[in-house]
Design an enzyme around this catalytic site. Structure first.
Site, PDB file in Angstrom:
ATOM      1  N   ASP A 293       0.817  -1.226  -0.075  1.00 57.01           N
ATOM      2  CA  ASP A 293      -0.161   0.137  -0.185  1.00 57.01           C
ATOM      3  C   ASP A 293       0.919   1.328  -0.029  1.00 57.01           C
ATOM      4  O   ASP A 293       0.388   2.359  -0.513  1.00 57.01           O
ATOM      5  CB  ASP A 293      -1.043   0.049   1.073  1.00 57.01           C
ATOM      6  CG  ASP A 293      -0.418  -0.022   2.417  1.00 57.01           C
ATOM      7  OD1 ASP A 293       0.792  -0.292   2.628  1.00 57.01           O
ATOM      8  OD2 ASP A 293      -1.140   0.411   3.400  1.00 57.01           O
TER       9      ASP A 293
ATOM     10  N   ASP B 295       1.448  -9.243   3.882  1.00 61.37           N
ATOM     11  CA  ASP B 295       0.329  -8.921   5.002  1.00 61.37           C
ATOM     12  C   ASP B 295      -1.053  -9.027   4.339  1.00 61.37           C
ATOM     13  O   ASP B 295      -1.961  -9.513   4.986  1.00 61.37           O
ATOM     14  CB  ASP B 295       0.407  -7.364   5.255  1.00 61.37           C
ATOM     15  CG  ASP B 295       1.534  -7.050   5.753  1.00 61.37           C
ATOM     16  OD1 ASP B 295       2.391  -8.014   6.439  1.00 61.37           O
ATOM     17  OD2 ASP B 295       2.089  -5.922   5.899  1.00 61.37           O
TER      18      ASP B 295
END
Ligand code: F6P
Length: 367
Positions: free
Chosen positions: A119, A143
């Site tokens: 991200d 993740d």
């Protein structure tokens, strides 16, 4: 003036590394060279874009790297062009060096950059797109917390490590009648602990999305002991927190895009279990073992599909988009949409329901 066909493509790997990065680099570069493109490998993620470090990639560079962990290009989670830390008079100051990034992009005559990252990388890519750079994103992270894709590459390899570690802890826990606590990575999302815990037969899984009740955890290990199962496996995500507490921060590092470094909850849980139940307890922090080594076959396949689809998007000039897994298909989504929301575990997720159905405790009575 915009050229009609793309001729030069940049590629970089940003943020924390994970297994599968090299497989994506290979998946992008091999077809790109076949199309006659020049491929410029930007060194150490966005750091190289700002400071002008790049190498040309040839077939020989990407040959034989499918199974290799890490990244042949290097990576960094401190190279955000919009948040560039520098020491001035002994103090860390933050600068905006995005104009230098744009300058290098133009100097290298790039028609587009394939940005492989999580991200943080996608946030930076979105801002660079707004400045006029052509970017295609590839979603990476152990993740698995990017909303727009069903799975990021790297996650399966991390889950494999957790599952294998639990298998190993299982035998020693059983031999010594101990409670074994294992702490996984995952930041604010519990996917690694959830999927790894499910695969490795954990008795208790603690994740950030389901704050736990200390008493439920103590009762569960004591109950197992009482019914003759004289060991327990507790799989805890680094972001897990008790109902009456906060996430445990290991340190703060202002040079990083996300300054919070989590870690330490596993040790705390092990001590509290031991103090409150009298059961002998040990803890293991898996740390960067989850990020290192060779990708699983699943990740090699996903990375190759992502890489080859990303170069197709670039050839079609579908910039500002990220490849994404939707069901069994590789599609694309806008990078802006991809970063709009983090993907967190919901109580209704099938992995949570399946784990509960086979008796796993999430440390709460209210699931
Ligand atoms: O985002 C990937 C990740 O491995 C997280 O799970 C973890 O919290 C973090 O990166 C660790 O970062 P570093 O490698 O900088 O310690």
């Amino acid at each position: 003036m915009a050229r009609s066909k793309i001729k030069r493509i940049g590629i970089l790997t940003g943020g924390g590394d994970c297994p599968g990065l090299n497989a994506v680099i290979r998946g992008v570069t091999k077809p790109a060279l076949d199309y006659g493109l020049k491929v410029i490998g930007i060194v150490d993620g966005f750091e190289g874009l700002v400071s002008g470090k790049a190498i040309e990639l040839y077939n020989k560079d990407v040959s034989g790297i499918l199974a290799a962990g890490g990244t042949i290009l290097g990576s960094s989670n401190k190279g955000d062009p919009f948040h560039w830390p520098e020491e001035v008079n002994g103090k860390v100051k933050i600068f905006d060096r995005s104009k230098e990034a744009l300058k290098n992009y133009e100097a290298w005559q790039l028609d587009a950059i394939i940005a492989i990252g999580g991200d943080g990388t996608m946030h930076i890519s979105n801002k660079l797109s707004e400045m006029g750079m052509n970017i295609v994103g590839v979603p990476k992270t152990i993740d698995n917390d990017l909303q727009a894709t069903d799975q990021t590459f790297g996650h399966d390899s991390a889950v494999y490590v957790v599952s294998e570690a639990l298998d190993r802890l299982h035998t020693t826990a059983s031999a010594h009648h101990r409670v074994m606590v294992i702490e996984t990575m995952g930041r604010y999302a519990g996917w690694i602990a959830l999927n790894g815990g499910l695969a490795g037969g954990a008795d208790i899984i603690l994740i950030p999305e389901i704050p736990f009740d200390w008493n439920v955890v103590y009762e569960r290990v004591l109950h197992r002991n009482m019914i003759g199962k004289r060991f327990s496996l507790v799989c805890v995500a680094e972001g897990a927190k008790p109902m009456d507490g906060e996430m445990v921060m290991k340190r703060k590092d202002v040079k990083r895009t996300d300054p919070i470094v989590l870690g330490g909850i596993g040790e705390i849980i092990a001590k509290r279990i031991s103090d409150n139940t009298g059961l002998e307890t040990r803890y293991t922090v898996l740390g960067h073992l989850q990020r290192g080594g060779s990708p699983t076959p699943y990740d090699r396949i996903l990375s190759t599909k992502f890489g080859t689809n990303a170069i197709q998007l670039a050839m079609k000039k579908q910039f500002g988009r990220m490849v994404a897994l939707k069901g069994c298909e590789i599609k694309s989504v806008s990078i802006a949409d991809a970063i709009s929301k983090q993907k967190l575990v919901r109580h209704s997720d099938q992995a949570v329901l399946a784990a509960s159905a086979v008796g796993v405790s999430f440390g709460t009575k209210n699931l």
